[in-house]
Motif scaffolding. Structure first.
Motif, PDB file in Angstrom:
ATOM      1  N   ILE A   1     -11.539   1.860   6.373  1.00  0.00           N
ATOM      2  CA  ILE A   1     -11.309   0.500   6.678  1.00  0.00           C
ATOM      3  C   ILE A   1     -11.309  -0.145   5.318  1.00  0.00           C
ATOM      4  O   ILE A   1     -12.425   0.043   4.686  1.00  0.00           O
ATOM      5  N   ASN A   2     -10.339  -1.041   4.879  1.00  0.00           N
ATOM      6  CA  ASN A   2     -10.668  -1.984   3.609  1.00  0.00           C
ATOM      7  C   ASN A   2     -10.548  -1.064   2.538  1.00  0.00           C
ATOM      8  O   ASN A   2     -11.237  -1.551   1.510  1.00  0.00           O
ATOM      9  N   ASP A   3     -10.217   0.101   2.497  1.00  0.00           N
ATOM     10  CA  ASP A   3     -10.109   1.039   1.181  1.00  0.00           C
ATOM     11  C   ASP A   3     -11.664   1.342   0.667  1.00  0.00           C
ATOM     12  O   ASP A   3     -11.801   1.666  -0.320  1.00  0.00           O
ATOM     13  N   GLU A   4     -12.530   1.456   1.822  1.00  0.00           N
ATOM     14  CA  GLU A   4     -13.795   1.546   1.444  1.00  0.00           C
ATOM     15  C   GLU A   4     -14.653   2.599   2.268  1.00  0.00           C
ATOM     16  O   GLU A   4     -15.061   3.520   1.613  1.00  0.00           O
ATOM     17  N   ALA A   5     -14.337   2.455   3.372  1.00  0.00           N
ATOM     18  CA  ALA A   5     -15.219   3.430   4.523  1.00  0.00           C
ATOM     19  C   ALA A   5     -14.260   4.235   5.069  1.00  0.00           C
ATOM     20  O   ALA A   5     -13.257   4.150   5.437  1.00  0.00           O
ATOM     21  N   ASP A   6     -14.669   5.654   4.864  1.00  0.00           N
ATOM     22  CA  ASP A   6     -13.947   6.719   5.443  1.00  0.00           C
ATOM     23  C   ASP A   6     -14.541   7.048   6.563  1.00  0.00           C
ATOM     24  O   ASP A   6     -15.807   7.597   6.683  1.00  0.00           O
ATOM     25  N   ILE A   7     -13.740   7.576   7.569  1.00  0.00           N
ATOM     26  CA  ILE A   7     -14.249   7.940   9.063  1.00  0.00           C
ATOM     27  C   ILE A   7     -13.475   9.028   9.286  1.00  0.00           C
ATOM     28  O   ILE A   7     -12.160   9.106   9.389  1.00  0.00           O
ATOM     29  N   ASP A   8     -14.130  10.177   9.829  1.00  0.00           N
ATOM     30  CA  ASP A   8     -13.593  11.354  10.079  1.00  0.00           C
ATOM     31  C   ASP A   8     -12.979  11.289  11.562  1.00  0.00           C
ATOM     32  O   ASP A   8     -13.815  11.252  12.542  1.00  0.00           O
TER      33      ASP A   8
ATOM     34  N   THR B   1      -6.516   1.985   8.194  1.00  0.00           N
ATOM     35  CA  THR B   1      -5.551   2.934   7.798  1.00  0.00           C
ATOM     36  C   THR B   1      -5.768   4.282   8.365  1.00  0.00           C
ATOM     37  O   THR B   1      -7.090   4.811   7.951  1.00  0.00           O
ATOM     38  N   LYS B   2      -4.891   4.988   8.773  1.00  0.00           N
ATOM     39  CA  LYS B   2      -5.225   6.316   9.254  1.00  0.00           C
ATOM     40  C   LYS B   2      -4.268   7.304   8.167  1.00  0.00           C
ATOM     41  O   LYS B   2      -3.434   7.022   8.082  1.00  0.00           O
ATOM     42  N   TRP B   3      -5.021   8.260   8.104  1.00  0.00           N
ATOM     43  CA  TRP B   3      -4.451   9.359   6.850  1.00  0.00           C
ATOM     44  C   TRP B   3      -4.530  10.775   7.523  1.00  0.00           C
ATOM     45  O   TRP B   3      -5.457  11.202   8.196  1.00  0.00           O
ATOM     46  N   ARG B   4      -3.513  11.516   7.175  1.00  0.00           N
ATOM     47  CA  ARG B   4      -3.410  12.871   7.687  1.00  0.00           C
ATOM     48  C   ARG B   4      -3.156  13.685   6.702  1.00  0.00           C
ATOM     49  O   ARG B   4      -2.131  13.372   5.973  1.00  0.00           O
TER      50      ARG B   4
ATOM     51  N   SER C   1      -1.475   1.815  10.287  1.00  0.00           N
ATOM     52  CA  SER C   1      -2.338   0.983   9.607  1.00  0.00           C
ATOM     53  C   SER C   1      -2.177  -0.372  10.633  1.00  0.00           C
ATOM     54  O   SER C   1      -1.070  -0.633  11.169  1.00  0.00           O
ATOM     55  N   MET C   2      -3.154  -1.122  10.629  1.00  0.00           N
ATOM     56  CA  MET C   2      -3.271  -2.340  11.323  1.00  0.00           C
ATOM     57  C   MET C   2      -4.447  -3.305  10.811  1.00  0.00           C
ATOM     58  O   MET C   2      -5.262  -2.817  10.193  1.00  0.00           O
TER      59      MET C   2
ATOM     60  N   MET D   1       0.759  -1.182   0.036  1.00  0.00           N
ATOM     61  CA  MET D   1      -0.004  -0.033  -0.189  1.00  0.00           C
ATOM     62  C   MET D   1       0.832   1.353  -0.034  1.00  0.00           C
ATOM     63  O   MET D   1       1.978   1.188   0.646  1.00  0.00           O
ATOM     64  N   SER D   2       0.413   2.301  -0.550  1.00  0.00           N
ATOM     65  CA  SER D   2       1.147   3.432  -0.905  1.00  0.00           C
ATOM     66  C   SER D   2       1.226   4.234   0.597  1.00  0.00           C
ATOM     67  O   SER D   2       0.248   4.045   1.518  1.00  0.00           O
ATOM     68  N   LEU D   3       2.076   5.045   0.576  1.00  0.00           N
ATOM     69  CA  LEU D   3       2.309   6.122   1.879  1.00  0.00           C
ATOM     70  C   LEU D   3       1.578   7.382   1.781  1.00  0.00           C
ATOM     71  O   LEU D   3       1.596   8.074   2.459  1.00  0.00           O
TER      72      LEU D   3
END
Length: 59
Positions: A46-53, A32-35, A23-24, A1-3
């Motif tokens: 989660i699983n490249d599908e659901a985005d959570i703020d 995966t947490k993105w900033r 990520s875990m 997975m990309s950084l």
């Protein structure tokens, strides 16, 4: 997975390059947490599908 991930940032009001901060593997898939480096806005995917703020929860 990309950084890095191109994603819409609600605080910066435009596309930004988000950085993966963690990520875990969970039973639901990969969490995966993105900033955003510009404003520190974050979200969880989660699983490249659901985005959570993540700015509204302690994740």
């Amino acid at each position: 997975m990309s950084l890095e991930l191109e994603h819409e940032c609600p605080r910066c009001e435009g596309k930004q390059t988000f950085w993966r901060t963690a990520s875990m593997e969970l039973h639901l898939g990969e969490k995966t947490k993105w900033r955003c480096p510009e404003c520190d806005y974050g979200f969880i995917r989660i699983n490249d599908e659901a985005d959570i703020d993540s700015s509204r929860i302690d994740a």
